[in-house]
Design a protein around this motif. Structure first.
Motif, PDB file in Angstrom:
ATOM      1  N   ASP A  10       0.834  -1.195   0.000  1.00  0.00           N
ATOM      2  CA  ASP A  10       0.000   0.000   0.000  1.00  0.00           C
ATOM      3  C   ASP A  10       0.873   1.251   0.000  1.00  0.00           C
ATOM      4  O   ASP A  10       0.938   1.979   0.985  1.00  0.00           O
ATOM      5  CB  ASP A  10      -0.934  -0.008   1.206  1.00  0.00           C
ATOM      6  N   LEU A  11       1.560   1.522  -1.121  1.00  0.00           N
ATOM      7  CA  LEU A  11       2.453   2.673  -1.207  1.00  0.00           C
ATOM      8  C   LEU A  11       1.714   4.004  -1.086  1.00  0.00           C
ATOM      9  O   LEU A  11       2.306   5.009  -0.756  1.00  0.00           O
ATOM     10  CB  LEU A  11       3.242   2.636  -2.513  1.00  0.00           C
ATOM     11  N   ALA A  12       0.414   3.999  -1.357  1.00  0.00           N
ATOM     12  CA  ALA A  12      -0.378   5.218  -1.236  1.00  0.00           C
ATOM     13  C   ALA A  12      -1.108   5.270   0.097  1.00  0.00           C
ATOM     14  O   ALA A  12      -1.966   6.113   0.302  1.00  0.00           O
ATOM     15  CB  ALA A  12      -1.390   5.291  -2.383  1.00  0.00           C
ATOM     16  N   GLY A  13      -0.763   4.386   0.992  1.00  0.00           N
ATOM     17  CA  GLY A  13      -1.459   4.286   2.273  1.00  0.00           C
ATOM     18  C   GLY A  13      -1.258   5.494   3.152  1.00  0.00           C
ATOM     19  O   GLY A  13      -0.431   6.364   2.888  1.00  0.00           O
ATOM     20  N   PRO A  14      -2.013   5.570   4.221  1.00  0.00           N
ATOM     21  CA  PRO A  14      -1.926   6.713   5.127  1.00  0.00           C
ATOM     22  C   PRO A  14      -0.591   6.746   5.862  1.00  0.00           C
ATOM     23  O   PRO A  14       0.028   5.710   6.122  1.00  0.00           O
ATOM     24  CB  PRO A  14      -3.083   6.487   6.097  1.00  0.00           C
ATOM     25  N   ILE A  15      -0.172   7.926   6.205  1.00  0.00           N
ATOM     26  CA  ILE A  15       1.096   8.105   6.914  1.00  0.00           C
ATOM     27  C   ILE A  15       1.065   7.377   8.254  1.00  0.00           C
ATOM     28  O   ILE A  15       2.070   6.819   8.690  1.00  0.00           O
ATOM     29  CB  ILE A  15       1.389   9.604   7.082  1.00  0.00           C
ATOM     30  N   GLU A  16      -0.089   7.343   8.888  1.00  0.00           N
ATOM     31  CA  GLU A  16      -0.184   6.679  10.191  1.00  0.00           C
ATOM     32  C   GLU A  16       0.218   5.204  10.105  1.00  0.00           C
ATOM     33  O   GLU A  16       0.814   4.671  11.039  1.00  0.00           O
ATOM     34  CB  GLU A  16      -1.607   6.816  10.742  1.00  0.00           C
ATOM     35  N   ASN A  17      -0.056   4.536   8.997  1.00  0.00           N
ATOM     36  CA  ASN A  17       0.371   3.142   8.829  1.00  0.00           C
ATOM     37  C   ASN A  17       1.881   3.026   8.725  1.00  0.00           C
ATOM     38  O   ASN A  17       2.489   2.118   9.287  1.00  0.00           O
ATOM     39  CB  ASN A  17      -0.277   2.513   7.599  1.00  0.00           C
ATOM     40  N   ALA A  18       2.514   3.954   7.994  1.00  0.00           N
ATOM     41  CA  ALA A  18       3.966   3.935   7.855  1.00  0.00           C
ATOM     42  C   ALA A  18       4.659   4.240   9.181  1.00  0.00           C
ATOM     43  O   ALA A  18       5.681   3.640   9.513  1.00  0.00           O
ATOM     44  CB  ALA A  18       4.405   4.932   6.787  1.00  0.00           C
ATOM     45  N   VAL A  19       4.100   5.160   9.969  1.00  0.00           N
ATOM     46  CA  VAL A  19       4.709   5.542  11.243  1.00  0.00           C
ATOM     47  C   VAL A  19       4.781   4.352  12.202  1.00  0.00           C
ATOM     48  O   VAL A  19       5.705   4.258  13.008  1.00  0.00           O
ATOM     49  CB  VAL A  19       3.935   6.738  11.862  1.00  0.00           C
ATOM     50  N   LYS A  20       3.868   3.427  12.081  1.00  0.00           N
ATOM     51  CA  LYS A  20       3.897   2.231  12.934  1.00  0.00           C
ATOM     52  C   LYS A  20       5.151   1.400  12.714  1.00  0.00           C
ATOM     53  O   LYS A  20       5.546   0.625  13.580  1.00  0.00           O
ATOM     54  CB  LYS A  20       2.665   1.361  12.661  1.00  0.00           C
ATOM     55  N   SER A  21       5.812   1.569  11.548  1.00  0.00           N
ATOM     56  CA  SER A  21       7.010   0.797  11.222  1.00  0.00           C
ATOM     57  C   SER A  21       8.301   1.526  11.572  1.00  0.00           C
ATOM     58  O   SER A  21       9.379   0.993  11.361  1.00  0.00           O
ATOM     59  CB  SER A  21       7.032   0.474   9.721  1.00  0.00           C
ATOM     60  N   VAL A  22       8.201   2.730  12.081  1.00  0.00           N
ATOM     61  CA  VAL A  22       9.381   3.540  12.355  1.00  0.00           C
ATOM     62  C   VAL A  22      10.198   2.924  13.485  1.00  0.00           C
ATOM     63  O   VAL A  22       9.663   2.487  14.492  1.00  0.00           O
ATOM     64  CB  VAL A  22       8.956   4.987  12.709  1.00  0.00           C
ATOM     65  N   ASP A  23      11.518   2.931  13.268  1.00  0.00           N
ATOM     66  CA  ASP A  23      12.428   2.478  14.317  1.00  0.00           C
ATOM     67  C   ASP A  23      13.421   3.599  14.621  1.00  0.00           C
ATOM     68  O   ASP A  23      13.294   4.711  14.104  1.00  0.00           O
ATOM     69  CB  ASP A  23      13.125   1.175  13.917  1.00  0.00           C
ATOM     70  N   SER A  24      14.410   3.332  15.422  1.00  0.00           N
ATOM     71  CA  SER A  24      15.343   4.373  15.845  1.00  0.00           C
ATOM     72  C   SER A  24      16.204   4.913  14.708  1.00  0.00           C
ATOM     73  O   SER A  24      16.802   5.981  14.841  1.00  0.00           O
ATOM     74  CB  SER A  24      16.233   3.844  16.969  1.00  0.00           C
ATOM     75  N   SER A  25      16.281   4.226  13.583  1.00  0.00           N
ATOM     76  CA  SER A  25      17.080   4.717  12.462  1.00  0.00           C
ATOM     77  C   SER A  25      16.331   5.745  11.615  1.00  0.00           C
ATOM     78  O   SER A  25      16.914   6.383  10.756  1.00  0.00           O
ATOM     79  CB  SER A  25      17.513   3.550  11.566  1.00  0.00           C
ATOM     80  N   TYR A  26      15.045   5.913  11.875  1.00  0.00           N
ATOM     81  CA  TYR A  26      14.242   6.853  11.091  1.00  0.00           C
ATOM     82  C   TYR A  26      14.501   8.263  11.585  1.00  0.00           C
ATOM     83  O   TYR A  26      14.243   8.586  12.743  1.00  0.00           O
ATOM     84  CB  TYR A  26      12.750   6.503  11.218  1.00  0.00           C
ATOM     85  N   ASN A  27      15.023   9.117  10.718  1.00  0.00           N
ATOM     86  CA  ASN A  27      15.374  10.479  11.135  1.00  0.00           C
ATOM     87  C   ASN A  27      14.657  11.532  10.297  1.00  0.00           C
ATOM     88  O   ASN A  27      15.177  12.606  10.074  1.00  0.00           O
ATOM     89  CB  ASN A  27      16.885  10.687  11.079  1.00  0.00           C
ATOM     90  N   CYS A  28      13.476  11.220   9.830  1.00  0.00           N
ATOM     91  CA  CYS A  28      12.702  12.129   8.977  1.00  0.00           C
ATOM     92  C   CYS A  28      11.375  12.459   9.647  1.00  0.00           C
ATOM     93  O   CYS A  28      10.925  11.749  10.523  1.00  0.00           O
ATOM     94  CB  CYS A  28      12.414  11.469   7.629  1.00  0.00           C
ATOM     95  N   ASN A  29      10.765  13.523   9.166  1.00  0.00           N
ATOM     96  CA  ASN A  29       9.432  13.891   9.617  1.00  0.00           C
ATOM     97  C   ASN A  29       8.429  13.303   8.628  1.00  0.00           C
ATOM     98  O   ASN A  29       8.290  13.798   7.512  1.00  0.00           O
ATOM     99  CB  ASN A  29       9.289  15.407   9.689  1.00  0.00           C
TER     100      ASN A  29
END
Length: 148
Positions: A10-29
């Motif tokens: 779901d590349l067009a999915g909501p940002i909230e779904n992607a944020v659930k996958s964020v780990d400590s290496s994620y340094n973007c907003n």
């Protein structure tokens, strides 16, 4: 563009779904141009002129989530809009508008006031932003540009 935080299904999915996958290496907003980085897109920056009209098409794949949307020029350093939205919809997507649909096919005009604020790549982006009231989800995309 794909990041490791976007769901391949779901590349067009909501940002909230992607944020659930964020780990400590994620340094973007994630809420600034969906987390995409200017440096990854430097070869695709659009040079525009004040008063230029740009045509957009939104590939609507999640149209069953009503809400509101707008297109604004964003100052990338502060993640704030420069001026008023270039176009906005209080009811998006509007299945009643069309054909042609003015909510998925539309134009914006580059304001004259951007010649200093957006005079080089990496300073500004045109951001399409959609908030779905029905499921409290955010969708967005950006176009990197500068005013020549």
């Amino acid at each position: 563009m794909q990041t490791k935080y976007a769901s391949p299904s779901d590349l067009a999915g909501p940002i909230e779904n992607a944020v659930k996958s964020v780990d400590s290496s994620y340094n973007c907003n994630a809420y600034l141009c969906r987390g995409y980085q200017y440096e990854d897109n430097a070869d695709n920056v659009h040079a525009v002129t004040s008063g230029e009209v740009i045509t957009f098409h939104i590939d609507l794949v999640a149209g069953h989530h009503p809400g509101w949307a707008n297109v604004s020029v964003i100052d990338l350093a502060s993640n704030t809009a420069i001026g008023d939205p270039l176009v906005e919809w209080s009811n998006w997507p509007d299945s009643k508008s069309g054909p042609p649909r003015n909510d998925t096919d539309f134009t914006i005009t580059i304001p004259d006031t951007l010649s200093t604020a957006c005079d080089e790549g990496g300073k500004c982006a045109i951001q399409w932003y959609w908030w779905s009231d029905s499921n409290s989800q955010t969708y967005e995309s950006c176009l990197d540009f500068y005013v020549k």
